[in-house]
Design an enzyme around this catalytic site. Structure first.
Site, PDB file in Angstrom:
ATOM      1  N   GLY A   1      -1.536  -6.487   0.140  1.00 21.36           N
ATOM      2  CA  GLY A   1      -1.778  -7.921   0.312  1.00 21.36           C
ATOM      3  C   GLY A   1      -2.016  -8.345   1.754  1.00 21.36           C
ATOM      4  N   HIS A   2      -1.256  -7.752   2.699  1.00 22.37           N
ATOM      5  CA  HIS A   2      -1.293  -8.299   4.056  1.00 22.37           C
ATOM      6  C   HIS A   2      -2.521  -7.888   4.849  1.00 22.37           C
ATOM      7  CE1 HIS A   2       0.240  -4.842   6.614  1.00 22.37           C
ATOM      8  NE2 HIS A   2       0.572  -4.411   5.416  1.00 22.37           N
TER       9      HIS A   2
ATOM     10  N   CYS B   1       1.085   2.288  12.267  1.00 18.34           N
ATOM     11  CA  CYS B   1       2.315   3.057  12.109  1.00 18.34           C
ATOM     12  C   CYS B   1       2.582   3.962  13.295  1.00 18.34           C
ATOM     13  CB  CYS B   1       2.231   3.903  10.848  1.00 18.34           C
ATOM     14  SG  CYS B   1       1.842   2.918   9.429  1.00 18.34           S
TER      15      CYS B   1
ATOM     16  N   ASN C   1      -8.139   4.001   8.239  1.00 17.29           N
ATOM     17  CA  ASN C   1      -7.558   2.821   8.904  1.00 17.29           C
ATOM     18  C   ASN C   1      -7.704   2.854  10.418  1.00 17.29           C
ATOM     19  OD1 ASN C   1      -5.645   4.949   7.943  1.00 17.29           O
ATOM     20  ND2 ASN C   1      -4.355   4.031   9.508  1.00 17.29           N
TER      21      ASN C   1
ATOM     22  N   GLY D   1       0.807  -1.216   0.000  1.00 17.89           N
ATOM     23  CA  GLY D   1       0.000   0.000   0.000  1.00 17.89           C
ATOM     24  C   GLY D   1       0.840   1.266   0.000  1.00 17.89           C
ATOM     25  N   THR D   2       1.931   1.255   0.736  1.00 21.10           N
ATOM     26  CA  THR D   2       2.772   2.460   0.823  1.00 21.10           C
ATOM     27  C   THR D   2       3.332   2.823  -0.552  1.00 21.10           C
ATOM     28  OG1 THR D   2       3.337   1.942   3.100  1.00 21.10           O
ATOM     29  CG2 THR D   2       4.811   3.451   1.956  1.00 21.10           C
TER      30      THR D   2
HETATM   31  N1  PLP Z   1      -2.927   2.837   3.546  1.00 18.86           N
HETATM   32  C1  PLP Z   1      -3.691   2.444   4.566  1.00 18.86           C
HETATM   33  C2  PLP Z   1      -5.073   3.014   4.725  1.00 18.86           C
HETATM   34  C3  PLP Z   1      -3.224   1.499   5.487  1.00 18.86           C
HETATM   35  O1  PLP Z   1      -3.995   1.120   6.521  1.00 18.86           O
HETATM   36  C4  PLP Z   1      -1.907   0.988   5.321  1.00 18.86           C
HETATM   37  C5  PLP Z   1      -1.337   0.058   6.308  1.00 18.86           C
HETATM   38  O2  PLP Z   1      -1.631   0.093   7.486  1.00 18.86           O
HETATM   39  C6  PLP Z   1      -1.153   1.432   4.218  1.00 18.86           C
HETATM   40  C7  PLP Z   1      -1.687   2.352   3.356  1.00 18.86           C
HETATM   41  C8  PLP Z   1       0.230   0.908   3.968  1.00 18.86           C
HETATM   42  O3  PLP Z   1       0.157  -0.377   3.411  1.00 18.86           O
HETATM   43  P1  PLP Z   1       1.443  -1.349   3.451  1.00 18.86           P
HETATM   44  O4  PLP Z   1       1.586  -1.805   4.868  1.00 18.86           O
HETATM   45  O5  PLP Z   1       1.084  -2.471   2.508  1.00 18.86           O
HETATM   46  O6  PLP Z   1       2.598  -0.562   2.951  1.00 18.86           O
END
Ligand code: PLP
Length: 417
Positions: free
Chosen positions: A212-213, A337, A163, A82-83
């Protein structure tokens, strides 16, 4: 999960209520991935049979991911999660549309992957960001988004669901507005994909981020949906992978796992959504009944099916987490985070919660392993934990709730939404 977690049901079972942070890899997903570490290890960029087997598996995964969000397979680009997807969507649009301008419209409650990307673009790339606020329910106003769009706006990025508090944003309306203004729209759907129906055409987005996770797939893999015709600069420079847009030897096992996880999420979506909503509502009702001076963050009916986020007056969220952990219950204060920092959540502050209330937050996110017995246990343990912490807290005085509504003893009334 379930096996490991469920094995402990009768005795000291761990109750995992942090599915918004991460989920365990499903056995079916792991099984599908394993051969691609060993006998099917070929590089999909090669021409011999082992390479084409890996390539075929990747293309199946592309179809599976596309199928979960109503996209065409060729509009799916695999990333590291996602990042990366968020970074790529925003930075790639800014770069591709340099001649048009450098203005971005976003919101104050985005995930750090979006917030920090915007921050970087302001600091280092002379971009301007208008971050629209949210109301007390955590909802972005589409009218405010419309008012923020300018002639030099290159991208609107508003998350699908938050989130932390689990509030589902009006992205369909935002997508319509952005489309009418001729501005590209990206949505971070990391928390909604696999949890509720997500359709890229209904949302009207140009880009959408997936991880994915969060859907019982592996960590370190994700995808960016990119609608055909979207202006987006390539993110990684190097080889020809992902149609030259995202170079780097493909993470074949991870991609295969993401595909299977997406396929399973699609077939089980409605059943699991209904089951989790019922469990979540029982949890919310039980907490309101047993614990005074608490507020549900965001409306009940515009929230993710698995999210129950509360603020408890007069105590610290970290204290609640540690005591729950002692009872074998894993939960969070908010985003994965920021859970190691003591900063109040930017999301709760944007919703207008005072600092002392924002500090007393608890996010419980249910998932496949969650059972009725788990909810019973939480409803047994949590009121005692809150009572003990409040008994020790110099900050707690029973009385009016600090939700902002005068005379509210323990909950914000259900909102209409
Ligand atoms: N965006 C949202 C809304 C998320 O909740 C998260 C992870 O907590 C991310 C992005 C980041 O995803 P990733 O952990 O796959 O980098």
């Amino acid at each position: 999960m379930n096996d490991k977690v469920n094995d402990k049901v009768s005795d000291d079972r761990v109750i995992y209520l942090d599915h918004a942070a991460t989920t365990p890899v499903r056995p079916e997903v792991l099984e599908a991935m394993l051969p691609f570490f060993t006998e099917k290890f070929g590089n999909p960029a090669t021409l011999y049979a082992a390479g084409s087997a890996a390539k075929d598996a990747m293309e199946t995964a592309r179809e599976q991911v596309a199928g979960l969000i109503g996209a065409k397979p060729q509009e799916i680009y695999f990333t590291s999660g996602g990042t990366e997807s968020d970074n790529w969507a925003i930075r790639g649009a800014v770069q591709a549309l340099r001649k048009k301008g450098r203005h971005i419209v976003s919101s104050q409650i985005e995930h750090h992957a979006v917030l920090e990307t915007c921050h970087y673009l302001v600091e280092d790339e002379a971009c301007e960001v208008t971050a629209v606020g949210v109301d007390a329910d955590g909802l972005v106003s589409p009218d405010e988004v419309a008012a923020a769009i300018r002639d030099d706006t290159v991208i609107v990025t508003i998350m699908h669901a938050n989130n932390e508090v689990g509030v589902i944003e009006p992205v369909e309306e935002v997508g319509r507005i952005a489309g009418e203004c001729g501005v590209q729209f990206h949505t971070d759907a990391v928390q909604t994909v696999g949890k509720m129906p997500v359709d890229v055409d209904a949302i009207g987005c140009n880009m959408l981020s997936i991880s994915g996770h969060k859907i019982y797939g592996p960590k370190g893999v994700g995808a960016l949906y990119v609608r055909t015709g979207t202006r987006l600069a390539r993110f990684m420079h190097g080889g020809e992978q992902e149609r030259r847009k995202r170079s780097g030897t493909s993470n074949v096992p991870g991609i295969v796992g993401l595909g299977v996880a997406a396929e399973l999420a699609r077939t089980e979506l409605e059943t699991e959504r209904t089951r989790l909503t019922t469990l979540r509502d029982r949890l919310i009702d039980g907490i309101f009944k047993a614990i005074p001076d608490c507020t549900l963050s965001g409306p009940r009916h515009k929230r993710l099916p698995h999210n129950a986020h509360f603020c408890f007056k007069g105590i610290e969220g970290e204290g609640i987490i540690l005591r729950l952990d002692h009872h074998g219950i894993y939960a969070a204060t908010g985003s994965a985070c920021t859970s190691s920092t003591l900063e109040p959540s930017h999301v709760l502050l944007a919703m207008g919660r005072p600092h002392e209330i924002a500090h007393g937050s608890l996010r419980m996110t249910l998932g496949q392993s969650t059972t009725d017995a788990d909810i019973d246990k939480v409803l047994d343990v949590l009121p005692k934990v809150i009572e003990q912490l409040r008994a020790m807290s110099p900050l707690y005085t029973p009385g009016d709730c600090d939700c902002g509504e005068e005379g509210c003893r323990k909950q914000r009334p259900e909102t209409s939404s």
